[in-house]
Design a protein around this motif. Structure first.
Motif, PDB file in Angstrom:
ATOM      1  N   LEU A  92       0.827  -1.207   0.000  1.00  0.00           N
ATOM      2  CA  LEU A  92       0.000   0.000   0.000  1.00  0.00           C
ATOM      3  C   LEU A  92       0.862   1.258   0.000  1.00  0.00           C
ATOM      4  CD1 LEU A  92      -2.803  -1.023   2.540  1.00  0.00           C
ATOM      5  CD2 LEU A  92      -3.014  -0.770   0.056  1.00  0.00           C
ATOM      6  N   ALA A  93       1.958   1.238   0.752  1.00  0.00           N
ATOM      7  CA  ALA A  93       2.840   2.401   0.801  1.00  0.00           C
ATOM      8  C   ALA A  93       3.488   2.660  -0.556  1.00  0.00           C
ATOM      9  CB  ALA A  93       3.910   2.194   1.871  1.00  0.00           C
ATOM     10  N   LEU A  94       3.954   1.608  -1.210  1.00  0.00           N
ATOM     11  CA  LEU A  94       4.590   1.777  -2.514  1.00  0.00           C
ATOM     12  C   LEU A  94       3.583   2.250  -3.554  1.00  0.00           C
ATOM     13  CD1 LEU A  94       6.873  -1.404  -2.599  1.00  0.00           C
ATOM     14  CD2 LEU A  94       7.565   0.966  -2.181  1.00  0.00           C
ATOM     15  N   GLN A  95       2.395   1.687  -3.524  1.00  0.00           N
ATOM     16  CA  GLN A  95       1.366   2.111  -4.469  1.00  0.00           C
ATOM     17  C   GLN A  95       0.940   3.546  -4.233  1.00  0.00           C
ATOM     18  OE1 GLN A  95      -1.804  -0.783  -4.151  1.00  0.00           O
ATOM     19  NE2 GLN A  95      -0.396  -2.488  -4.478  1.00  0.00           N
ATOM     20  N   GLY A  96       0.993   3.979  -2.975  1.00  0.00           N
ATOM     21  CA  GLY A  96       0.580   5.336  -2.638  1.00  0.00           C
ATOM     22  C   GLY A  96       1.687   6.365  -2.745  1.00  0.00           C
ATOM     23  N   GLY A  97       2.876   5.938  -3.154  1.00  0.00           N
ATOM     24  CA  GLY A  97       3.977   6.875  -3.321  1.00  0.00           C
ATOM     25  C   GLY A  97       4.619   7.321  -2.022  1.00  0.00           C
ATOM     26  N   GLU A  98       4.398   6.579  -0.929  1.00  0.00           N
ATOM     27  CA  GLU A  98       5.004   6.957   0.342  1.00  0.00           C
ATOM     28  C   GLU A  98       6.485   6.584   0.348  1.00  0.00           C
ATOM     29  OE1 GLU A  98       2.633   6.154   3.864  1.00  0.00           O
ATOM     30  OE2 GLU A  98       0.975   5.582   2.554  1.00  0.00           O
ATOM     31  N   LYS A  99       7.228   7.177   1.253  1.00  0.00           N
ATOM     32  CA  LYS A  99       8.679   7.075   1.274  1.00  0.00           C
ATOM     33  C   LYS A  99       9.144   5.739   1.832  1.00  0.00           C
ATOM     34  CE  LYS A  99      13.032   8.686   1.396  1.00  0.00           C
ATOM     35  NZ  LYS A  99      13.855   8.727   0.176  1.00  0.00           N
ATOM     36  N   ILE A 100       9.419   4.801   0.936  1.00  0.00           N
ATOM     37  CA  ILE A 100      10.138   3.573   1.251  1.00  0.00           C
ATOM     38  C   ILE A 100      11.159   3.387   0.141  1.00  0.00           C
ATOM     39  CG2 ILE A 100      10.013   1.061   1.336  1.00  0.00           C
ATOM     40  CD1 ILE A 100       7.372   1.232   2.706  1.00  0.00           C
ATOM     41  N   ASP A 101      12.395   3.168   0.514  1.00  0.00           N
ATOM     42  CA  ASP A 101      13.454   2.993  -0.486  1.00  0.00           C
ATOM     43  C   ASP A 101      13.960   1.561  -0.558  1.00  0.00           C
ATOM     44  OD1 ASP A 101      13.893   5.895  -1.253  1.00  0.00           O
ATOM     45  OD2 ASP A 101      14.205   6.004   0.908  1.00  0.00           O
ATOM     46  N   VAL A 102      14.096   0.905   0.596  1.00  0.00           N
ATOM     47  CA  VAL A 102      14.581  -0.466   0.658  1.00  0.00           C
ATOM     48  C   VAL A 102      13.567  -1.298   1.435  1.00  0.00           C
ATOM     49  CG1 VAL A 102      16.486  -1.970   1.331  1.00  0.00           C
ATOM     50  CG2 VAL A 102      16.949   0.405   0.689  1.00  0.00           C
ATOM     51  N   TYR A 103      13.187  -2.452   0.880  1.00  0.00           N
ATOM     52  CA  TYR A 103      12.194  -3.308   1.536  1.00  0.00           C
ATOM     53  C   TYR A 103      12.483  -4.749   1.190  1.00  0.00           C
ATOM     54  CZ  TYR A 103       9.907  -3.544  -3.048  1.00  0.00           C
ATOM     55  OH  TYR A 103       9.636  -3.758  -4.383  1.00  0.00           O
ATOM     56  N   GLN A 104      11.828  -5.679   1.876  1.00  0.00           N
ATOM     57  CA  GLN A 104      12.050  -7.100   1.631  1.00  0.00           C
ATOM     58  C   GLN A 104      10.806  -7.747   1.043  1.00  0.00           C
ATOM     59  OE1 GLN A 104      12.001  -7.301   6.409  1.00  0.00           O
ATOM     60  NE2 GLN A 104      12.870  -9.090   5.494  1.00  0.00           N
ATOM     61  N   SER A 105      11.030  -8.785   0.251  1.00  0.00           N
ATOM     62  CA  SER A 105       9.923  -9.362  -0.521  1.00  0.00           C
ATOM     63  C   SER A 105       8.984 -10.191   0.334  1.00  0.00           C
ATOM     64  CB  SER A 105      10.477 -10.231  -1.656  1.00  0.00           C
ATOM     65  OG  SER A 105      11.188 -11.341  -1.144  1.00  0.00           O
ATOM     66  N   MET A 106       9.483 -10.929   1.312  1.00  0.00           N
ATOM     67  CA  MET A 106       8.656 -11.752   2.206  1.00  0.00           C
ATOM     68  C   MET A 106       7.645 -12.611   1.448  1.00  0.00           C
ATOM     69  SD  MET A 106      10.031 -11.002   5.050  1.00  0.00           S
ATOM     70  CE  MET A 106       8.966 -11.698   6.291  1.00  0.00           C
ATOM     71  N   GLY A 107       8.129 -13.277   0.392  1.00  0.00           N
ATOM     72  CA  GLY A 107       7.274 -14.174  -0.376  1.00  0.00           C
ATOM     73  C   GLY A 107       6.572 -13.539  -1.548  1.00  0.00           C
ATOM     74  N   ASP A 108       6.704 -12.212  -1.714  1.00  0.00           N
ATOM     75  CA  ASP A 108       5.986 -11.508  -2.775  1.00  0.00           C
ATOM     76  C   ASP A 108       6.902 -11.035  -3.896  1.00  0.00           C
ATOM     77  OD1 ASP A 108       3.529 -11.768  -1.518  1.00  0.00           O
ATOM     78  OD2 ASP A 108       3.810  -9.970  -0.331  1.00  0.00           O
ATOM     79  N   PHE A 109       8.032 -11.704  -4.097  1.00  0.00           N
ATOM     80  CA  PHE A 109       9.002 -11.259  -5.100  1.00  0.00           C
ATOM     81  C   PHE A 109       8.367 -11.080  -6.475  1.00  0.00           C
ATOM     82  CE2 PHE A 109      12.070 -12.204  -8.451  1.00  0.00           C
ATOM     83  CZ  PHE A 109      13.078 -11.304  -8.165  1.00  0.00           C
ATOM     84  N   ASN A 110       7.665 -12.107  -6.936  1.00  0.00           N
ATOM     85  CA  ASN A 110       7.072 -12.038  -8.278  1.00  0.00           C
ATOM     86  C   ASN A 110       6.076 -10.898  -8.406  1.00  0.00           C
ATOM     87  OD1 ASN A 110       8.509 -14.165  -9.222  1.00  0.00           O
ATOM     88  ND2 ASN A 110       6.872 -15.663  -9.050  1.00  0.00           N
ATOM     89  N   ASN A 111       5.280 -10.714  -7.365  1.00  0.00           N
ATOM     90  CA  ASN A 111       4.274  -9.659  -7.407  1.00  0.00           C
ATOM     91  C   ASN A 111       4.917  -8.283  -7.495  1.00  0.00           C
ATOM     92  OD1 ASN A 111       1.508  -8.540  -7.005  1.00  0.00           O
ATOM     93  ND2 ASN A 111       2.394  -7.814  -5.090  1.00  0.00           N
ATOM     94  N   TYR A 112       5.964  -8.045  -6.708  1.00  0.00           N
ATOM     95  CA  TYR A 112       6.629  -6.741  -6.748  1.00  0.00           C
ATOM     96  C   TYR A 112       7.259  -6.478  -8.107  1.00  0.00           C
ATOM     97  CZ  TYR A 112       6.078  -6.298  -1.684  1.00  0.00           C
ATOM     98  OH  TYR A 112       5.558  -6.187  -0.412  1.00  0.00           O
ATOM     99  N   VAL A 113       7.805  -7.519  -8.732  1.00  0.00           N
ATOM    100  CA  VAL A 113       8.421  -7.343 -10.047  1.00  0.00           C
ATOM    101  C   VAL A 113       7.357  -7.118 -11.113  1.00  0.00           C
ATOM    102  CG1 VAL A 113       9.812  -8.448 -11.838  1.00  0.00           C
ATOM    103  CG2 VAL A 113      10.477  -8.672  -9.436  1.00  0.00           C
ATOM    104  N   SER A 114       6.324  -7.946 -11.101  1.00  0.00           N
ATOM    105  CA  SER A 114       5.305  -7.864 -12.151  1.00  0.00           C
ATOM    106  C   SER A 114       4.462  -6.599 -12.066  1.00  0.00           C
ATOM    107  CB  SER A 114       4.388  -9.093 -12.095  1.00  0.00           C
ATOM    108  OG  SER A 114       3.641  -9.121 -10.893  1.00  0.00           O
ATOM    109  N   THR A 115       4.387  -5.997 -10.879  1.00  0.00           N
ATOM    110  CA  THR A 115       3.605  -4.763 -10.718  1.00  0.00           C
ATOM    111  C   THR A 115       4.489  -3.516 -10.717  1.00  0.00           C
ATOM    112  OG1 THR A 115       3.671  -5.076  -8.303  1.00  0.00           O
ATOM    113  CG2 THR A 115       1.718  -5.882  -9.474  1.00  0.00           C
ATOM    114  N   ASP A 116       5.732  -3.681 -11.156  1.00  0.00           N
ATOM    115  CA  ASP A 116       6.665  -2.556 -11.327  1.00  0.00           C
ATOM    116  C   ASP A 116       6.941  -1.801 -10.031  1.00  0.00           C
ATOM    117  OD1 ASP A 116       6.903  -3.036 -14.099  1.00  0.00           O
ATOM    118  OD2 ASP A 116       5.039  -1.959 -14.471  1.00  0.00           O
TER     119      ASP A 116
END
Length: 505
Positions: A92-116
């Protein structure tokens, strides 16, 4: 290396947690205004321990920044987020443009890549991440790649996860329970009943996290095909390269029936499917006998490390299954840089420090020496006298296997110096999926994935925690999955897997 700490496998259900309570955007913005000369990096990490008070977190943050200002001209804002909330909150933070620069996938690697949501770090690794490349190696980095581009960095740790029962050793000894005879979840049923009979006010089984009492790490030789093991969509079983529906399988129904019996007999927390309480907190209360999770460390070291988390009660650990490696075991716990970051170079520099700088990673895990932990004469660490993980101002010790380089972390008191060889052997000898290296691209079924994940979140926690009756609800679950486009996802996975397998010949 003596340090054998615990990775709770976990992993994650979507809940809610205020970002400001975790050191969110407003804090990052205020720091940036005050320190214009330094790049500002927000580091979002999952914790299995308590979220610290802001003033206690600030102390750790400043200690890290004393290092990063000098080494990489950067200041870091720490954003610890409870594990149960992590995936949903970060998305939600990434989609909303909130300030996160480094984060961990925690099982969602494919989703983060496929959703840019993930930055292509291929060039950044060469320019600012040489320490990571040297530490992790090209083979592991390949598990975090798509079409020749790298999007993540695996955590450097023992990766072969072995299912275990974590239990109250004092109660087992008092009742004459032979835990050495336990080799499966099924073997626990009679033991749990005996504990309940002797301690009627005790709940024998605690959830390890929201919606999980151990089923997801005890399916056997299952490759989740780079999905989150806690909500998989299409799996492989054993040596076959045929994508299967886990939720229609005999093994799934049998596990659901097992925990349903536990639930009906009062052997498991009634609200395990929805609680936000986690294993360490519950075990330290003294009201639970055991929990079931997966770890990549020997029984002795797992127990010793968890002893630090669970207060004065003596803790034992018993392996109840075998490790099984797949691509997700490498990229499931990987570090990524947000595609929205305005400081990609600084983000990579700090990520590199978590793999190469002993002081940085130990501040992240243990906090401030003397306040949050003490260094013992033998080089191990423990909590200050009279304190444990639930009372010190800051600790993220249970996140030790998920942050940076595990092998740079201080060893916990009571761990075995010979365990590293055991861990290396596990990584080398654990049975490996025939699809190791395969990564599913969900771009073509994004809509179906969203719908299917919603169905999974509705049914799965209750089924694998016993609160839903599998006799009636499994069939409803499968039908709802199919209505949401489940079979289309399975078909897409099979097609991609076939193409991948052909390329391996």
């Amino acid at each position: 290396m003596k340090n054998k700490k615990v990775l709770v496998c976990l992993l994650t259900a979507a809940m809610t947690l205020g970002l400001t309570a975790c050191g969110g955007e407003s804090k990052s913005q205020s720091k940036k205004e005050k320190n214009e000369g330094y790049d500002q990096v927000t580091y979002a990490y999952a914790t299995f321990n308590n979220i610290p008070a802001e003033e206690d977190l600030d102390t750790v943050e400043e200690a890290i920044n004393e290092i990063t200002r000098k080494k990489i001209h950067t200041e870091v804002t720490l954003m610890p987020i409870a594990i149960a909330d992590y995936s949903n909150k970060v998305s939600l933070a990434l989609q909303g443009g909130e300030k996160i620069d480094v984060y961990q996938s925690m099982g969602d690697f494919n989703n983060y890549v496929s959703t840019d949501m993930a930055y292509d770090i291929t060039d950044l690794l060469k320019e600012e991440g040489e320490g990571i490349v040297d530490t992790v190696g090209e083979d592991w980095l390949a598990a975090c790649s798509k079409e020749g581009h790298t999007y993540g960095v695996p955590t450097m740790k023992p990766v072969a996860l072995t299912p275990m029962v974590i239990y109250r050793e004092d109660i087992a000894e008092e009742m004459g329970i032979d835990m050495s005879a336990v080799s499966s979840m099924e073997d626990m049923t009679d033991i749990l009943k005996k504990v309940k009979e002797s301690y009627p006010n005790m709940t024998p089984v605690a959830p390890v996290q929201t919606g999980e009492i151990g089923v997801s790490v005890n399916y056997g030789e299952i490759d989740f095909l780079t999905d989150d093991r806690y909500s998989p969509v299409g799996v492989l079983e054993g040596d076959q390269l045929e994508v299967e529906d886990l939720y229609s399988s005999d093994v799934f129904r049998e596990k659901c029936e097992l925990v349903r019996g536990w639930y009906e007999d009062g052997l498991v927390m009634k609200d395990a499917a929805t609680t936000t309480s986690m294993a360490a907190e519950l075990m330290s209360s003294g009201n639970y006998f055991c929990y079931i999770a997966a770890y990549s460390y020997p029984e002795e070291d797992t127990a010793a490390s968890l002893q630090q988390q669970c207060g004065t009660y003596p803790i034992g650990a018993k392996i109840i299954g075998d490790a099984y490696l797949s691509t997700a075991d490498l990229n499931g716990l990987s570090w990524m840089i947000a595609s929205t970051t305005d400081v990609p170079e600084a983000a990579m520099k700090f990520l590199d420090l978590t793999y190469t700088d002993k002081d940085v990673i130990n501040l992240l895990i243990y906090g401030i020496e003397g306040r949050d932990y003490v260094m013992n004469d033998d080089g191990t660490v423990s909590y200050p006298e009279g304190e444990d993980a639930s009372t010190v101002p800051y600790t993220a010790q249970l996140s030790c296997g998920t942050l940076g380089n595990f092998f740079l972390m201080h060893p916990m008191e009571g761990t075995n110096p010979d365990s590293l060889e055991w861990e290396k052997e596990q990584n080398e000898t654990a049975k490996t999926s025939p699809a190791m290296g395969f990564t599913f691209d969900s771009d073509s079924v994004k809509t179906q994935y969203t719908a299917v994940k919603n169905v999974i979140s509705q049914y799965l926690p209750g089924l694998i925690c016993g609160s839903l009756d599998p006799d009636t609800e499994v069939d409803k679950f499968v039908q709802a999955l199919n209505d949401a486009g489940y079979q289309e996802i399975l078909k897409a996975k099979q097609e991609q897997l076939d193409t991948w397998a052909e390329g391996q010949k």
